[in-house]
Design a protein around this motif. Structure first.
Motif, PDB file in Angstrom:
ATOM      1  N   UNK A 495     -59.144   9.250  13.550  1.00  0.00           N
ATOM      2  CA  UNK A 495     -59.678   8.895  12.233  1.00  0.00           C
ATOM      3  C   UNK A 495     -58.708   8.028  11.451  1.00  0.00           C
ATOM      4  N   UNK A 496     -57.418   8.246  11.669  1.00  0.00           N
ATOM      5  CA  UNK A 496     -56.387   7.443  11.013  1.00  0.00           C
ATOM      6  C   UNK A 496     -55.561   6.759  12.090  1.00  0.00           C
ATOM      7  N   UNK A 497     -55.501   5.421  12.036  1.00  0.00           N
ATOM      8  CA  UNK A 497     -54.800   4.651  13.056  1.00  0.00           C
ATOM      9  C   UNK A 497     -53.652   3.905  12.378  1.00  0.00           C
ATOM     10  N   UNK A 498     -52.462   4.137  12.830  1.00  0.00           N
ATOM     11  CA  UNK A 498     -51.285   3.489  12.270  1.00  0.00           C
ATOM     12  C   UNK A 498     -50.968   2.178  12.984  1.00  0.00           C
ATOM     13  N   UNK A 499     -51.235   2.112  14.287  1.00  0.00           N
ATOM     14  CA  UNK A 499     -50.917   0.916  15.087  1.00  0.00           C
ATOM     15  C   UNK A 499     -52.226   0.335  15.618  1.00  0.00           C
ATOM     16  N   UNK A 500     -52.729  -0.720  14.982  1.00  0.00           N
ATOM     17  CA  UNK A 500     -53.994  -1.318  15.376  1.00  0.00           C
ATOM     18  C   UNK A 500     -53.859  -2.029  16.723  1.00  0.00           C
ATOM     19  N   UNK A 501     -54.940  -1.995  17.510  1.00  0.00           N
ATOM     20  CA  UNK A 501     -54.969  -2.656  18.810  1.00  0.00           C
ATOM     21  C   UNK A 501     -55.351  -4.123  18.607  1.00  0.00           C
ATOM     22  N   UNK A 502     -54.509  -5.022  19.084  1.00  0.00           N
ATOM     23  CA  UNK A 502     -54.805  -6.459  19.023  1.00  0.00           C
ATOM     24  C   UNK A 502     -55.484  -6.864  20.316  1.00  0.00           C
ATOM     25  N   UNK A 503     -56.616  -7.537  20.203  1.00  0.00           N
ATOM     26  CA  UNK A 503     -57.438  -7.864  21.376  1.00  0.00           C
ATOM     27  C   UNK A 503     -56.687  -8.730  22.381  1.00  0.00           C
ATOM     28  N   UNK A 504     -56.012  -9.814  22.005  1.00  0.00           N
ATOM     29  CA  UNK A 504     -55.301 -10.616  23.020  1.00  0.00           C
ATOM     30  C   UNK A 504     -54.224  -9.809  23.755  1.00  0.00           C
ATOM     31  N   UNK A 505     -53.502  -8.980  22.997  1.00  0.00           N
ATOM     32  CA  UNK A 505     -52.443  -8.169  23.629  1.00  0.00           C
ATOM     33  C   UNK A 505     -53.057  -7.160  24.592  1.00  0.00           C
ATOM     34  N   UNK A 506     -54.168  -6.521  24.185  1.00  0.00           N
ATOM     35  CA  UNK A 506     -54.819  -5.538  25.054  1.00  0.00           C
ATOM     36  C   UNK A 506     -55.320  -6.184  26.333  1.00  0.00           C
ATOM     37  N   UNK A 507     -55.956  -7.369  26.218  1.00  0.00           N
ATOM     38  CA  UNK A 507     -56.460  -8.036  27.417  1.00  0.00           C
ATOM     39  C   UNK A 507     -55.319  -8.444  28.339  1.00  0.00           C
ATOM     40  N   UNK A 508     -54.236  -8.939  27.768  1.00  0.00           N
ATOM     41  CA  UNK A 508     -53.098  -9.338  28.593  1.00  0.00           C
ATOM     42  C   UNK A 508     -52.496  -8.151  29.325  1.00  0.00           C
ATOM     43  N   UNK A 509     -52.345  -7.036  28.635  1.00  0.00           N
ATOM     44  CA  UNK A 509     -51.786  -5.841  29.271  1.00  0.00           C
ATOM     45  C   UNK A 509     -52.706  -5.305  30.354  1.00  0.00           C
ATOM     46  N   UNK A 510     -54.019  -5.310  30.111  1.00  0.00           N
ATOM     47  CA  UNK A 510     -54.965  -4.788  31.102  1.00  0.00           C
ATOM     48  C   UNK A 510     -55.020  -5.667  32.337  1.00  0.00           C
ATOM     49  N   UNK A 511     -54.976  -6.996  32.150  1.00  0.00           N
ATOM     50  CA  UNK A 511     -55.027  -7.901  33.307  1.00  0.00           C
ATOM     51  C   UNK A 511     -53.745  -7.751  34.141  1.00  0.00           C
ATOM     52  N   UNK A 512     -52.619  -7.599  33.468  1.00  0.00           N
ATOM     53  CA  UNK A 512     -51.359  -7.399  34.201  1.00  0.00           C
ATOM     54  C   UNK A 512     -51.390  -6.083  34.977  1.00  0.00           C
ATOM     55  N   UNK A 513     -51.893  -5.041  34.337  1.00  0.00           N
ATOM     56  CA  UNK A 513     -51.997  -3.734  35.009  1.00  0.00           C
ATOM     57  C   UNK A 513     -52.904  -3.817  36.215  1.00  0.00           C
ATOM     58  N   UNK A 555     -52.054   4.840  26.249  1.00  0.00           N
ATOM     59  CA  UNK A 555     -51.612   5.279  24.938  1.00  0.00           C
ATOM     60  C   UNK A 555     -51.837   4.195  23.889  1.00  0.00           C
ATOM     61  N   UNK A 556     -51.609   2.927  24.287  1.00  0.00           N
ATOM     62  CA  UNK A 556     -51.828   1.823  23.342  1.00  0.00           C
ATOM     63  C   UNK A 556     -53.303   1.660  23.016  1.00  0.00           C
TER      64      UNK A 556
END
Length: 636
Positions: A495-513, A555-556
């Motif tokens: 309900x409360x998020x301190x660290x927002x997920x940035x779409x470009x960063x998420x896609x880059x991390x997922x493709x690398x994984x 976690x991210x």
């Protein structure tokens, strides 16, 4: 309590009332156990209240060694459980006071209790045990209270059996009496029938006076029938008949000296003196028996001969008999007939039996002496084990109470009873092993301390370091890791998020994984043969780094506001890393493990199954990663 710090006074004031209460409760419980054990020796004896009270007083002193450790365990567990439940231990730790510091005043108290327990065992307990057992044996010897029932035979008067049809409770008159007098032996018994009668004690209570009215008596005269074919008897009719019977109704206290000389009535110095004295006797007898056995003459041949010396004094030395030819035993029977041969054999057999019985008797004598030494040694060790048990139970109960943080009599009582039963079983086992001579006395008597001391150290260490000893999830995770059981991933929408997920960063991390997962899956062999499994397996270090990378990405992404992403993350498997995935580290160890075929073969089959499951987890992770990429790309 003058001169003590406030916290020390607080700990003592919290512990002492609980200790006194639990000690009295435990003492009452063991006294009830004593009562039920010896109830048959107390009931129906007409004992005075002062005698029974004296017995229970000495029994209470005797039961203190059993009640004291249980009381310390229960009181310490309740004290620290109450402090933990009311967050007072937490406040102490927040103020910089460690658990060991808070236990310090009670630890000093336990040392004084342990010292007092030793002196109690050494000075008070022998006297109490002597008086208790003397009283108990005296009660067993006392004649039962005379109370003849109606309609049944009563045999508590020595040498007589009574049968009464009816009795008057107010006047004490007995009606329809039948008396069997077997005081002179069963073959010389007599029978008395009477319409009524009355029983009474003489003033000294050492004889029973019986007065009968209107009856007959029949007496067997077998002693007077010597040489007669028929046995005569005598019949007598009477209006009034009086009989005096021996029946001591007094309580005669036995002499305490006999019990005082037993091991239960001796202090440390007396036990030590008895052990030394009997041990010297055993050594002397063993030497004598050994010397006698070595010098025993067989067939008139001795193993020692007298040799003259220059001084003219003969000296006995060991010597072997030199024979020019083997001794022919059969030559003894050649000139004899069959009867003489049988006589020779019977004499030899009888002599062998006599010698066997003689040495068996000697061995039984030594066994009795060894039993005496063991009994005194057990009583000697008990004077120290009680003091040590008090300290051990405190260091079990106090940290355990701080860990479970439950006060009252509920959980602490259950845990205390369980631990004390465990201690009692081990202590009784060690006692029997020491008593029967299977173990050394000190080994058997200190067995319980040796078992419980590591438990006390472990619980104290865990409590001081705030370890979750009773955390079920920690043990479940350990079990799953050991046996390779899959874990279920649980992620909830935040309900409360301190660290927002940035779409470009998420896609880059997922493709690398995804690329790393695919590369690893293609480079490893998940269906190895027998030797390949034991010598290579898969790269566990790389798999561990890959798992950590996956967990960091999960976690991210768990901070995402997209519900579809959160739901898909729950499908992401938890990749397992175990030693069985790469057993051949180093390679020479794998060759050795592979050589142990009976054990290595089932492990190889189990390891292949784990490898297939890990391969399936990696493939699932690749698919889930691709699906999450599609979800994020579509939303973008």
């Amino acid at each position: 309590m003058l001169g003590l710090k406030r916290m020390d006074r607080f700990m003592l004031q919290s512990f002492l009332p609980l200790f006194v209460m639990t000690f009295l409760i435990c003492l009452f419980i063991v006294l009830m156990q004593f009562l039920w054990r010896f109830i048959d020796d107390l009931v129906g004896k007409g004992l005075g209240i002062e005698v029974i009270a004296e017995l229970f007083f000495y029994a209470a002193l005797t039961m203190i060694p059993m009640a004291l450790p249980l009381a310390i365990l229960l009181a310490s567990l309740m004290t620290f459980g109450n402090l933990g439940e009311q967050f007072e231990l937490t406040a102490m730790k927040a103020a910089g006071v460690s658990l060991l510091r808070s236990m310090m005043p009670l630890t000093v108290l336990m040392v004084f209790i342990a010292i007092g327990a030793f002196f109690f065992q050494n000075n008070v307990l022998p006297v109490a045990q002597t008086k208790m057992w003397t009283l108990l044996y005296s009660m067993r010897q006392k004649s039962p209270e005379l109370e003849i029932p109606e309609g049944v035979f009563y045999d508590q008067v020595p040498g007589y059996n009574f049968y009464v049809t009816e009795k008057n409770q107010e006047t004490g008159m007995l009606y329809g009496m039948m008396i069997y007098d077997i005081s002179k032996g069963f073959e010389n018994s007599s029978i008395i029938l009477a319409d009524s009668g009355r029983l009474a004690f003489t003033p000294d209570k050492e004889h029973l006076y019986l007065k009968l009215w209107n009856g007959e008596s029949f007496e067997n005269l077998k002693d007077a029938a010597t040489g007669m074919k028929n046995v005569p008897y005598r019949r007598e009719s009477f209006d009034v008949k009086e009989i005096m019977m021996s029946f001591d109704a007094n309580f005669n206290r036995m002499d305490e000296q006999g019990m005082r000389s037993q091991y239960v009535g001796k202090n440390y110095s007396e036990l030590r003196a008895t052990i030394d004295s009997v041990s010297r006797t055993i050594d002397t007898l063993s030497h004598q028996y050994g010397t006698s056995l070595r010098e025993e003459r067989f067939f008139n041949l001795s193993r020692t001969v007298s040799v003259p010396t220059d001084s003219g004094i003969a000296t006995r030395v060991r010597a072997d008999v030199v024979l020019t030819a083997p001794l022919n035993i059969d030559s003894i029977f050649r000139g004899a007939n069959s009867e003489m041969t049988r006589t020779y054999l019977e004499q030899a057999l009888n002599k062998a039996r006599r010698m066997k019985q003689e040495y068996e008797y000697r061995s039984f004598t030594l066994q009795d002496d060894w039993k005496t030494v063991r009994k005194h040694g057990i009583e000697l060790q008990k004077k120290f084990t009680l003091s040590f048990a008090c300290i051990i139970f405190f260091f079990i109960g106090a940290p355990l109470g701080a860990i479970i943080r439950k006060g009252g009599l509920g959980m602490p009582l259950v845990i205390s009873v369980f631990l004390f039963i465990f201690y009692y079983i081990i202590d009784n086992t060690g006692y029997k092993l020491a008593r029967d001579g299977k173990w050394e006395v000190w080994q058997g008597m200190w067995l319980s301390a040796a078992v419980l001391l590591p438990l006390g150290i472990f619980l104290t260490y865990k409590a001081v370091n705030d370890s979750a000893v009773f955390n079920a999830d920690a043990y479940a995770n350990l079990f799953r890791k050991f046996f390779g059981i899959n874990e279920v991933r649980k992620i909830e929408m935040k309900t409360v998020i301190m660290d927002e997920v940035e779409t470009p960063v998420a896609l880059d991390r997922l493709r690398t994984l995804r690329s790393e997962l695919e590369a690893y899956t293609k480079s490893q062999q998940f269906k190895p043969g027998y030797l390949a499994y034991w010598t290579r397996g898969i790269d566990v270090d790389r798999l561990r780094r890959l798992r950590d990378r996956l967990e960091a990405d999960v976690e991210y992404l768990s901070n995402s506001r997209n519900r579809s992403v959160i739901l898909k993350l729950m499908d992401m498997p938890v990749i397992r890393v175990m030693a069985l995935l790469q057993p051949g580290r180093p390679r020479w160890a794998g060759w050795i493990e592979a050589a142990v075929v009976p054990l290595a073969l089932p492990l190889w089959l189990y390891g292949r199954r784990l490898l297939r499951e890990v391969n399936h987890e990696l493939t699932t992770a690749i698919n889930v990663t691709s699906q999450i990429i599609d979800i994020i790309s579509t939303d973008e």
